[in-house]
Design a protein around this motif. Sequence first.
Motif, PDB file in Angstrom:
ATOM      1  N   THR A   1      16.899  40.355  34.445  1.00 26.79           N
ATOM      2  CA  THR A   1      17.056  41.444  35.672  1.00 26.79           C
ATOM      3  C   THR A   1      18.146  41.605  36.332  1.00 26.79           C
ATOM      4  OG1 THR A   1      15.921  40.042  37.437  1.00 26.79           O
ATOM      5  CG2 THR A   1      14.480  41.389  35.642  1.00 26.79           C
ATOM      6  N   ASP A   2      18.557  42.465  37.099  1.00 29.05           N
ATOM      7  CA  ASP A   2      19.513  42.629  38.006  1.00 29.05           C
ATOM      8  C   ASP A   2      19.749  41.286  39.059  1.00 29.05           C
ATOM      9  OD1 ASP A   2      20.889  44.509  36.595  1.00 29.05           O
ATOM     10  OD2 ASP A   2      20.191  46.218  37.921  1.00 29.05           O
ATOM     11  N   GLU A   3      18.241  41.215  39.319  1.00 33.55           N
ATOM     12  CA  GLU A   3      18.044  40.216  40.561  1.00 33.55           C
ATOM     13  C   GLU A   3      18.518  38.789  40.202  1.00 33.55           C
ATOM     14  OE1 GLU A   3      15.564  42.630  40.047  1.00 33.55           O
ATOM     15  OE2 GLU A   3      16.219  43.715  41.676  1.00 33.55           O
ATOM     16  N   ASP A   4      18.130  38.463  38.893  1.00 30.90           N
ATOM     17  CA  ASP A   4      18.302  37.269  38.195  1.00 30.90           C
ATOM     18  C   ASP A   4      19.898  37.055  38.045  1.00 30.90           C
ATOM     19  OD1 ASP A   4      15.712  36.754  37.729  1.00 30.90           O
ATOM     20  OD2 ASP A   4      15.602  37.528  35.724  1.00 30.90           O
ATOM     21  N   ALA A   5      20.441  38.030  37.544  1.00 21.82           N
ATOM     22  CA  ALA A   5      21.935  37.938  37.398  1.00 21.82           C
ATOM     23  C   ALA A   5      22.761  37.745  38.725  1.00 21.82           C
ATOM     24  CB  ALA A   5      22.587  39.477  36.838  1.00 21.82           C
ATOM     25  N   ALA A   6      22.397  38.538  40.006  1.00 18.31           N
ATOM     26  CA  ALA A   6      22.727  38.216  41.270  1.00 18.31           C
ATOM     27  C   ALA A   6      22.463  36.877  41.663  1.00 18.31           C
ATOM     28  CB  ALA A   6      22.024  39.280  42.052  1.00 18.31           C
TER      29      ALA A   6
ATOM     30  N   THR B   1      25.226  34.693  39.749  1.00 20.52           N
ATOM     31  CA  THR B   1      26.620  34.665  40.517  1.00 20.52           C
ATOM     32  C   THR B   1      26.526  34.033  41.815  1.00 20.52           C
ATOM     33  OG1 THR B   1      25.952  36.982  41.205  1.00 20.52           O
ATOM     34  CG2 THR B   1      27.130  36.565  38.876  1.00 20.52           C
TER      35      THR B   1
ATOM     36  N   GLN C   1      28.830  38.294  35.822  1.00 22.34           N
ATOM     37  CA  GLN C   1      28.085  38.114  34.516  1.00 22.34           C
ATOM     38  C   GLN C   1      28.663  39.135  33.733  1.00 22.34           C
ATOM     39  OE1 GLN C   1      23.653  38.352  34.300  1.00 22.34           O
ATOM     40  NE2 GLN C   1      23.838  36.381  33.241  1.00 22.34           N
TER      41      GLN C   1
ATOM     42  N   GLU D   1      24.734  38.180  29.016  1.00 21.19           N
ATOM     43  CA  GLU D   1      23.505  37.123  29.468  1.00 21.19           C
ATOM     44  C   GLU D   1      24.134  35.946  28.890  1.00 21.19           C
ATOM     45  OE1 GLU D   1      18.858  36.435  28.809  1.00 21.19           O
ATOM     46  OE2 GLU D   1      19.664  38.443  28.869  1.00 21.19           O
TER      47      GLU D   1
ATOM     48  N   THR E   1      28.500  33.700  32.579  1.00 20.50           N
ATOM     49  CA  THR E   1      28.903  34.104  33.922  1.00 20.50           C
ATOM     50  C   THR E   1      30.253  33.302  33.991  1.00 20.50           C
ATOM     51  OG1 THR E   1      26.547  34.100  34.315  1.00 20.50           O
ATOM     52  CG2 THR E   1      28.213  34.168  36.377  1.00 20.50           C
TER      53      THR E   1
END
Length: 142
Positions: free
Chosen positions: A2-7, A10, A50, A53, A56
């Motif tokens: 999810t975008d939250e995971d990527a955020a 980072t 990122q 997946e 990063t």
Amino acid sequence: MTDEDAAAITAALLTSAREALELFHDVHVDDDGALSFLHGEVPCAIQAMQLAEGLTVLSLTCVVAWDLPEDRDLAVSAAERAGQGLFGTLGVVHTDRGMDVTLRYAFPAEGMKPEPLSTLLMLVVSTASQLRGELLADERTP
């Protein structure tokens, strides 16, 4: 992912970079989470992103010199130095006020511990400071 995971990934990477840099520098954290600091007279900034997946990266930009007089020999010298460097890509940007020189380096850093991360970052910013000294010396030499 999810975008939250990527955020979160980072943000964690920027926290690691901040901890690594704080061994040597005062670090400012911008509103967007990017880091900025001075290495000698060289302003530097770090961002995390990122790209895919599991990939990063940290992106470090150092402003080596700015508002240099337009000088073809200086631009050629900077280009030659760029080819000699192991850590970073040197760029020359022509502006209304002259030439700006930057050093950029992006690398995958997820999972790096603060000590090796600080070593890598210091290699890049030390190169930027050395280049600044050489370019400014070249500018003063007739």
